[in-house]
Design an enzyme around this catalytic site. Structure first.
Site, mmCIF file in Angstrom:
data_model
loop_
_atom_site.group_PDB
_atom_site.id
_atom_site.type_symbol
_atom_site.label_atom_id
_atom_site.label_comp_id
_atom_site.label_asym_id
_atom_site.label_seq_id
_atom_site.Cartn_x
_atom_site.Cartn_y
_atom_site.Cartn_z
ATOM 1 N N GLY A 74 0.813 -1.219 0.000
ATOM 2 C CA GLY A 74 0.000 0.000 0.000
ATOM 3 C C GLY A 74 0.840 1.260 0.000
ATOM 4 O O GLY A 74 0.538 2.230 -0.709
ATOM 5 N N CYS A 75 1.905 1.255 0.764
ATOM 6 C CA CYS A 75 2.773 2.434 0.861
ATOM 7 C C CYS A 75 3.532 2.667 -0.444
ATOM 8 O O CYS A 75 3.746 3.807 -0.846
ATOM 9 C CB CYS A 75 3.731 2.288 2.041
ATOM 10 N N THR A 76 3.908 1.593 -1.112
ATOM 11 C CA THR A 76 4.598 1.719 -2.394
ATOM 12 C C THR A 76 3.642 2.272 -3.448
ATOM 13 O O THR A 76 4.003 3.183 -4.199
ATOM 14 C CB THR A 76 5.182 0.360 -2.834
#
Length: 186
Positions: A74-76
């Site tokens: 998700g952060c990527t």
């Protein structure tokens, strides 16, 4: 009757677990900032091992986004979407600053691997995370900031807060909010 009793016990257990999780997430964080509040100044190290202060961006829009962990799915995706739209942020006189509890070294590896050019700031002691009221989630010994974004005006005021970010179209939402805020000033 037994089935109803079982469902009641399950509901009580789910509510108890949810309350415990909320308490764990809220630990250490104050109240989230509201639109209209003055954004607290801070200084944190970036992936370039340089100190970055919010005050350096006076006169610019600032997208201050808090995220859980470098190099996670998700952060990527969230970072890639901000990077993809970087030219639009530049056109809008806006800077994107990401903050997590990861170290500057972790950010350096993440930025190199994912070709990220905007600043990622390291807040392992969660001083800024706490100052902005971002909940910290505890997963065993690991801690992570909740995914929250603040849009800060060129005058240093919080314009909009996203307390429950959905990464898929978040960059588009932020760009739309900048356009809306600019139009409201005209």
């Amino acid at each position: 009757m037994q089935r109803a009793g079982l469902w009641s016990m399950v509901l009580v257990a789910v509510l108890a677990v949810g309350a415990t999780a909320r308490l764990a997430m809220a630990a250490g964080a104050g109240a989230m900032l509201e639109p209209g509040a003055t954004a607290p100044n801070f200084t944190l190290p970036s992936q370039e091992d340089k100190q970055v202060s919010l005050s350096q961006y006076k006169g610019k829009w600032v997208v201050l986004y808090f995220y859980p962990k470098d190099q996670t799915a998700g952060c990527t995706l969230e970072a890639h979407n901000f990077q993809r739209d970087q030219a639009m942020y530049d056109k809008d006189n806006a800077a994107v600053l990401g903050v997590s509890l990861d170290t500057a070294e972790s950010h350096k590896v993440f930025c190199t691997k994912e070709n990220l050019t905007f600043k990622l700031l390291a807040d392992p002691d969660h001083k800024v995370v706490d100052e902005y009221g971002v909940p910290v989630m505890a997963m065993g010994p690991m801690k992570a900031a909740k995914r929250v974004t603040y849009l800060i005006s060129p005058a240093g005021k919080v314009v909009k807060v996203w307390p429950d970010v959905k990464v898929a179209n978040h960059s588009e939402e932020v760009l739309a909010a900048i356009a809306e805020a600019k139009a409201a000033k005209s």
